[in-house]
Design an enzyme around this catalytic site. Sequence first.
Site, PDB file in Angstrom:
ATOM      1  N   SER A 125       0.856  -1.190  -0.068  1.00  0.00           N
ATOM      2  CA  SER A 125       0.084  -0.037   0.096  1.00  0.00           C
ATOM      3  C   SER A 125       0.794   1.346  -0.071  1.00  0.00           C
ATOM      4  O   SER A 125       0.196   2.383  -0.287  1.00  0.00           O
ATOM      5  CB  SER A 125      -1.024   0.262   1.294  1.00  0.00           C
ATOM      6  OG  SER A 125      -0.070  -0.449   2.297  1.00  0.00           O
ATOM      7  N   HIS A 146      -3.208  -3.525  -5.800  1.00  0.00           N
ATOM      8  CA  HIS A 146      -3.479  -3.032  -4.421  1.00  0.00           C
ATOM      9  C   HIS A 146      -5.040  -2.963  -3.902  1.00  0.00           C
ATOM     10  O   HIS A 146      -5.972  -2.254  -4.465  1.00  0.00           O
ATOM     11  CB  HIS A 146      -2.994  -1.517  -4.402  1.00  0.00           C
ATOM     12  CG  HIS A 146      -3.195  -1.134  -2.912  1.00  0.00           C
ATOM     13  ND1 HIS A 146      -3.691   0.280  -2.674  1.00  0.00           N
ATOM     14  CD2 HIS A 146      -3.257  -1.357  -1.688  1.00  0.00           C
ATOM     15  CE1 HIS A 146      -3.746   0.707  -1.232  1.00  0.00           C
ATOM     16  NE2 HIS A 146      -3.439  -0.617  -0.701  1.00  0.00           N
ATOM     17  N   GLU A 158      -6.576  -1.065  -7.080  1.00  0.00           N
ATOM     18  CA  GLU A 158      -5.663  -0.464  -7.937  1.00  0.00           C
ATOM     19  C   GLU A 158      -4.479  -1.161  -8.573  1.00  0.00           C
ATOM     20  O   GLU A 158      -4.028  -2.116  -7.942  1.00  0.00           O
ATOM     21  CB  GLU A 158      -4.885   0.772  -7.246  1.00  0.00           C
ATOM     22  CG  GLU A 158      -5.800   1.724  -6.430  1.00  0.00           C
ATOM     23  CD  GLU A 158      -5.044   2.657  -5.401  1.00  0.00           C
ATOM     24  OE1 GLU A 158      -5.523   3.906  -5.353  1.00  0.00           O
ATOM     25  OE2 GLU A 158      -4.344   2.308  -4.663  1.00  0.00           O
ATOM     26  N   ASN A 196      -4.904   6.481  -1.468  1.00  0.00           N
ATOM     27  CA  ASN A 196      -4.346   7.094  -0.333  1.00  0.00           C
ATOM     28  C   ASN A 196      -3.492   8.357  -0.589  1.00  0.00           C
ATOM     29  O   ASN A 196      -3.292   9.158   0.318  1.00  0.00           O
ATOM     30  CB  ASN A 196      -3.192   6.290   0.104  1.00  0.00           C
ATOM     31  CG  ASN A 196      -3.668   5.077   1.140  1.00  0.00           C
ATOM     32  OD1 ASN A 196      -4.843   5.120   1.367  1.00  0.00           O
ATOM     33  ND2 ASN A 196      -2.945   3.912   1.094  1.00  0.00           N
TER      34      ASN A 196
HETATM   35  N1  LIG Z   1      -3.968  -4.544   6.272  1.00  0.00           N
HETATM   36  C1  LIG Z   1      -4.346  -3.754   5.414  1.00  0.00           C
HETATM   37  O1  LIG Z   1      -5.590  -2.897   5.739  1.00  0.00           O
HETATM   38  C2  LIG Z   1      -3.705  -3.400   3.949  1.00  0.00           C
HETATM   39  C3  LIG Z   1      -4.603  -2.701   3.001  1.00  0.00           C
HETATM   40  C4  LIG Z   1      -4.004  -2.707   1.580  1.00  0.00           C
HETATM   41  C5  LIG Z   1      -2.532  -3.449   1.532  1.00  0.00           C
HETATM   42  N2  LIG Z   1      -1.976  -3.935   2.492  1.00  0.00           N
HETATM   43  C6  LIG Z   1      -0.541  -4.603   2.373  1.00  0.00           C
HETATM   44  O2  LIG Z   1      -1.054  -5.965   2.060  1.00  0.00           O
HETATM   45  C7  LIG Z   1       0.286  -6.591   2.614  1.00  0.00           C
HETATM   46  C8  LIG Z   1       0.067  -7.493   3.749  1.00  0.00           C
HETATM   47  O3  LIG Z   1      -0.686  -6.860   4.588  1.00  0.00           O
HETATM   48  P1  LIG Z   1      -1.618  -7.548   5.928  1.00  0.00           P
HETATM   49  O4  LIG Z   1      -2.284  -6.472   6.823  1.00  0.00           O
HETATM   50  O5  LIG Z   1      -2.098  -8.786   5.399  1.00  0.00           O
HETATM   51  O6  LIG Z   1      -0.112  -8.021   6.819  1.00  0.00           O
HETATM   52  P2  LIG Z   1      -0.034  -9.040   8.109  1.00  0.00           P
HETATM   53  O7  LIG Z   1       1.233  -8.596   8.645  1.00  0.00           O
HETATM   54  O8  LIG Z   1      -1.364  -9.269   8.744  1.00  0.00           O
HETATM   55  O9  LIG Z   1       0.568 -10.476   7.354  1.00  0.00           O
HETATM   56  C9  LIG Z   1       1.375 -10.642   6.670  1.00  0.00           C
HETATM   57  C10 LIG Z   1       1.943 -12.276   6.619  1.00  0.00           C
HETATM   58  O10 LIG Z   1       3.076 -12.420   5.677  1.00  0.00           O
HETATM   59  C11 LIG Z   1       3.646 -13.455   6.509  1.00  0.00           C
HETATM   60  N3  LIG Z   1       5.286 -13.023   5.948  1.00  0.00           N
HETATM   61  C12 LIG Z   1       6.039 -12.083   6.394  1.00  0.00           C
HETATM   62  N4  LIG Z   1       7.114 -12.207   5.638  1.00  0.00           N
HETATM   63  C13 LIG Z   1       7.008 -13.182   4.624  1.00  0.00           C
HETATM   64  C14 LIG Z   1       7.889 -13.784   3.756  1.00  0.00           C
HETATM   65  N5  LIG Z   1       9.361 -13.210   3.522  1.00  0.00           N
HETATM   66  N6  LIG Z   1       7.509 -14.892   3.214  1.00  0.00           N
HETATM   67  C15 LIG Z   1       6.332 -15.549   3.423  1.00  0.00           C
HETATM   68  N7  LIG Z   1       5.503 -15.078   4.316  1.00  0.00           N
HETATM   69  C16 LIG Z   1       5.718 -13.702   4.967  1.00  0.00           C
HETATM   70  C17 LIG Z   1       3.430 -13.342   7.884  1.00  0.00           C
HETATM   71  O11 LIG Z   1       3.883 -14.469   8.657  1.00  0.00           O
HETATM   72  C18 LIG Z   1       1.915 -12.786   7.780  1.00  0.00           C
HETATM   73  O12 LIG Z   1       1.334 -13.721   8.053  1.00  0.00           O
HETATM   74  C19 LIG Z   1       1.135  -5.388   3.256  1.00  0.00           C
HETATM   75  O13 LIG Z   1       2.075  -5.001   2.252  1.00  0.00           O
HETATM   76  C20 LIG Z   1       0.257  -4.412   3.543  1.00  0.00           C
HETATM   77  O14 LIG Z   1       0.855  -2.908   3.207  1.00  0.00           O
HETATM   78  C21 LIG Z   1      -2.641  -3.946   3.891  1.00  0.00           C
END
Ligand SMILES: NC(=O)c1ccc[n+]([C@@H]2O[C@H](COP(=O)([O-])OP(=O)(O)OC[C@H]3O[C@@H](n4cnc5c(N)ncnc54)[C@H](O)[C@@H]3O)[C@@H](O)[C@H]2O)c1
Length: 504
Positions: A125, A146, A158, A196
């Site tokens: 994001s 995204h 996106e 954003n």
């Molecule tokens: N949460 C939101 O509201 C949101 C919205 C849009 C985009 N995003 C983006 O989406 C992505 C994930 O967000 P999230 O909230 O689901 O994160 P999260 O932290 O809840 O989950 C991330 C997961 O990735 C795993 N992980 C970390 N490093 C790893 C690796 N190298 N290999 C394999 N697995 C790995 C972790 O164990 C975890 O389960 C991020 O880039 C975030 O910026 C999040």
Amino acid sequence: MTLDLDPARLRIGIVGTGAMGRGIAQIAALAGYPVRLFDSNREALGAAIESIGENLERLVQKGKLDAATCDACLARLSAAPTISALGDCALVVEAIVENLAAKRDLVKQLETIIGPRALIASNTSSLSITAIGAGAQRPGRIVGWHFFNPVPLMKVVEVIDGLSSEPGFGDSLMDLSRRLGHTPVRAKDTPGFIVNHAGRAYGTEALRIVGEGCAGFADVDRVMRESAGFRLGPFELMDLTALDVSHPVMESIYHQFYEEARFRPSVITAQRLAGGLLGRKTQRGFYDYSKGASTQAETAVPAELPRSVWISRADSASFESMRALLPPNIPLVADAGQAALCIVTPLGMDATSCALDEGLDPVRTVAVDCFLPLNARRTVMTTPITSRAVRDAAHALLAADGSKVSVIGDSAGFITQRILAMIVNIACDIAQQRIATPADIDLAVRLGLNYPNGPLAMGDSLGASRILTILRRLQEFYGDPRYRPSPWLARRARLGVSLTTEEN
Ligand SMILES: NC(=O)c1ccc[n+]([C@@H]2O[C@H](COP(=O)([O-])OP(=O)(O)OC[C@H]3O[C@@H](n4cnc5c(N)ncnc54)[C@H](O)[C@@H]3O)[C@@H](O)[C@H]2O)c1
């Protein structure tokens, strides 16, 4: 290069099974695609598949999904014991931790596993797609995809082209998004992409209004909800997203655009974040949630109506709407010197400047916001020396038909004018920078931020030239480049064409 989107041939891999990875897996499996999930944390992986099962089960119970579809969908989901098991996926979606080094490492690792024609889509994001792809063997195959949280409910996505991304892959993600039941919008790789980036005005301008002491946060919320039609006021929204998420985003986008004044964050949220007053999740944010509700008492309506009223004719439409509100027993006088209450209706100006420019007594003058129709909550603004009796009389007058009224201190441009003009201006500048098409900007903001309308359409309906006037006056009054109008707005306002007009 494009992707073959036939569910019979396309297998989708998902790395990272937090809220986002799970959500994407769920909609892809529901659309008929086999999905293989991987997470470096084994427990997270197991929990993800379980949680998708529970979500689908809930849909079945609510009658929104039949049991056979649910079973078929679950059968399409599988856990990959190691990342190498994603080797036959032509599309791998990364939704791991938001860290550039981790994402780059993952890309390098995936490139040793997946086929030469496979695409890697990043759900980042806030990171640059170009930066994530830098160092890859084939940076052309890294594209931004995204989604928003919760993925099954937030229907916009996106698709972001990095500097090296192959456009054909972006086109495929646009098509695939539609097959997953989402509305895709296309953006250039720039900080905040569309949603954003466009979302910067609402909170930051609200914070400036409060920081300047013009109004309390509860009044800003009420005005934006009830007068401007937003679902949540800016402070309610910050309480919901929590300041440990929203303040760093404000800072990050501000710095990524090299201290662009339009996005300048506020010390108010910095201090509240430091103090742990994060919002709903800590029971205390701008509002106190420990007792459940997020309300703050309104000022009682004073009893005493004005004896006579003078209304500025500087803007004839505002004069007419104000005159229509006068009860029959309160005379409208033509001579401001003989009026108990003088009302001005400024656009982008404060009550003080207006009173002085029109030769009025600032002690007996208030300003009323006539930018939006007066059939919802109304805003009265005082000069620093408006007498309390006059302020109360104005409040009583505007509330006489049962309408709600907010009384605020002097501010060039009231609450609605400042915030709406900033929203429109930032969206215009997104269009000016060719980050996305006008249609996609409006679509992304309506669906991604739940605003009552797309910001460019909003600018058209409010009047581009009125928005331009507000911004120019704010810029002159505050001397702050924050309010400088985007060339996109300035030109279209002068040409008298819609803000959605693209260049020939
Ligand atoms: N949460 C939101 O509201 C949101 C919205 C849009 C985009 N995003 C983006 O989406 C992505 C994930 O967000 P999230 O909230 O689901 O994160 P999260 O932290 O809840 O989950 C991330 C997961 O990735 C795993 N992980 C970390 N490093 C790893 C690796 N190298 N290999 C394999 N697995 C790995 C972790 O164990 C975890 O389960 C991020 O880039 C975030 O910026 C999040």
